[in-house]
Design a protein around this motif. Structure first.
Motif, mmCIF file in Angstrom:
data_model
loop_
_atom_site.group_PDB
_atom_site.id
_atom_site.type_symbol
_atom_site.label_atom_id
_atom_site.label_comp_id
_atom_site.label_asym_id
_atom_site.label_seq_id
_atom_site.Cartn_x
_atom_site.Cartn_y
_atom_site.Cartn_z
ATOM 1 N N LYS A 189 0.843 -1.192 0.000
ATOM 2 C CA LYS A 189 0.000 0.000 0.000
ATOM 3 C C LYS A 189 0.880 1.244 0.000
ATOM 4 C CE LYS A 189 -3.921 -2.061 2.301
ATOM 5 N NZ LYS A 189 -4.845 -2.025 3.422
ATOM 6 N N SER A 190 0.365 2.297 -0.591
ATOM 7 C CA SER A 190 1.150 3.531 -0.701
ATOM 8 C C SER A 190 1.472 4.124 0.670
ATOM 9 C CB SER A 190 0.439 4.556 -1.575
ATOM 10 O OG SER A 190 -0.772 4.970 -0.988
ATOM 11 N N GLU A 191 0.570 3.969 1.636
ATOM 12 C CA GLU A 191 0.833 4.480 2.987
ATOM 13 C C GLU A 191 2.033 3.779 3.610
ATOM 14 O OE1 GLU A 191 -2.715 4.062 5.289
ATOM 15 O OE2 GLU A 191 -3.827 5.514 4.092
ATOM 16 N N THR A 192 2.100 2.465 3.404
ATOM 17 C CA THR A 192 3.229 1.691 3.926
ATOM 18 C C THR A 192 4.511 2.104 3.237
ATOM 19 O OG1 THR A 192 1.778 -0.180 4.387
ATOM 20 C CG2 THR A 192 4.143 -0.643 4.239
ATOM 21 N N ARG A 193 4.457 2.216 1.920
ATOM 22 C CA ARG A 193 5.634 2.629 1.148
ATOM 23 C C ARG A 193 6.109 3.998 1.606
ATOM 24 N NH1 ARG A 193 6.882 5.691 -3.223
ATOM 25 N NH2 ARG A 193 8.512 4.925 -4.611
ATOM 26 N N ASN A 194 5.198 4.931 1.757
ATOM 27 C CA ASN A 194 5.549 6.282 2.185
ATOM 28 C C ASN A 194 6.174 6.288 3.579
ATOM 29 O OD1 ASN A 194 4.630 7.316 -0.235
ATOM 30 N ND2 ASN A 194 2.641 7.922 0.582
ATOM 31 N N ALA A 195 5.622 5.479 4.492
ATOM 32 C CA ALA A 195 6.172 5.406 5.844
ATOM 33 C C ALA A 195 7.590 4.851 5.822
ATOM 34 C CB ALA A 195 5.276 4.548 6.730
ATOM 35 N N LEU A 196 7.816 3.815 5.021
ATOM 36 C CA LEU A 196 9.151 3.230 4.920
ATOM 37 C C LEU A 196 10.143 4.211 4.296
ATOM 38 C CD1 LEU A 196 8.255 -0.402 3.803
ATOM 39 C CD2 LEU A 196 9.112 0.322 6.034
ATOM 40 N N LEU A 197 9.715 4.899 3.247
ATOM 41 C CA LEU A 197 10.602 5.876 2.603
ATOM 42 C C LEU A 197 10.910 7.050 3.524
ATOM 43 C CD1 LEU A 197 9.151 5.874 -1.027
ATOM 44 C CD2 LEU A 197 11.342 4.899 -0.246
ATOM 45 N N LYS A 198 9.920 7.461 4.306
ATOM 46 C CA LYS A 198 10.141 8.550 5.259
ATOM 47 C C LYS A 198 11.149 8.111 6.325
ATOM 48 C CE LYS A 198 7.778 11.629 8.471
ATOM 49 N NZ LYS A 198 6.511 12.021 9.082
ATOM 50 N N LEU A 248 16.671 -1.792 5.341
ATOM 51 C CA LEU A 248 15.396 -1.171 5.001
ATOM 52 C C LEU A 248 15.288 -0.960 3.493
ATOM 53 C CD1 LEU A 248 12.754 -0.012 6.051
ATOM 54 C CD2 LEU A 248 13.954 2.140 6.483
ATOM 55 N N GLU A 249 16.385 -0.579 2.881
ATOM 56 C CA GLU A 249 16.403 -0.395 1.424
ATOM 57 C C GLU A 249 16.089 -1.708 0.705
ATOM 58 O OE1 GLU A 249 19.235 1.746 -1.871
ATOM 59 O OE2 GLU A 249 20.190 0.861 -0.120
ATOM 60 N N ILE A 250 16.632 -2.796 1.212
ATOM 61 C CA ILE A 250 16.360 -4.114 0.628
ATOM 62 C C ILE A 250 14.885 -4.469 0.781
ATOM 63 C CG2 ILE A 250 16.802 -6.592 0.890
ATOM 64 C CD1 ILE A 250 19.718 -5.770 1.675
ATOM 65 N N VAL A 251 14.338 -4.233 1.964
ATOM 66 C CA VAL A 251 12.923 -4.524 2.210
ATOM 67 C C VAL A 251 12.042 -3.714 1.260
ATOM 68 C CG1 VAL A 251 11.039 -4.247 3.876
ATOM 69 C CG2 VAL A 251 13.219 -5.228 4.604
ATOM 70 N N ILE A 252 12.340 -2.431 1.119
ATOM 71 C CA ILE A 252 11.541 -1.574 0.226
ATOM 72 C C ILE A 252 11.624 -2.090 -1.209
ATOM 73 C CG2 ILE A 252 11.379 0.734 -0.774
ATOM 74 C CD1 ILE A 252 12.340 1.803 1.999
ATOM 75 N N SER A 253 12.823 -2.425 -1.652
ATOM 76 C CA SER A 253 12.992 -2.922 -3.019
ATOM 77 C C SER A 253 12.228 -4.221 -3.245
ATOM 78 C CB SER A 253 14.466 -3.155 -3.309
ATOM 79 O OG SER A 253 15.172 -1.962 -3.332
ATOM 80 N N GLU A 254 12.310 -5.125 -2.280
ATOM 81 C CA GLU A 254 11.603 -6.396 -2.410
ATOM 82 C C GLU A 254 10.099 -6.205 -2.424
ATOM 83 O OE1 GLU A 254 13.100 -8.861 0.731
ATOM 84 O OE2 GLU A 254 14.947 -9.323 -0.359
#
Length: 66
Positions: A2-11, A56-62
């Motif tokens: 979800k975009s909310e999750t993605r945004n939270a991780l990127l933040k 965290l970068e790996i998790v986001i990419s996956e």
């Protein structure tokens, strides 16, 4: 993801980068002041957070590739 999750991780990723930068700057200042124990502690914490950012970068990419 979800975009909310993605945004939270990127933040969190961006904020951790800022914290790491601040810790390394404080490390450099401690070295200048011959506060080697403090410098070591600051570098150690920054290194540890850097490892977390890499993970965290790996998790986001996956999650983005799913």
């Amino acid at each position: 993801m979800k975009s909310e999750t993605r945004n939270a991780l990127l933040k969190a990723y961006a904020q951790l980068h800022q914290i790491i930068e601040e810790l390394y700057k404080a490390h450099d200042k401690a070295i200048e002041n011959n506060d080697f124990d403090d410098a070591s502690l600051l570098a150690s914490r920054a290194d540890r957070l850097y490892e977390e950012v890499e993970n965290l970068e790996i998790v986001i990419s996956e999650l983005e590739s799913e």
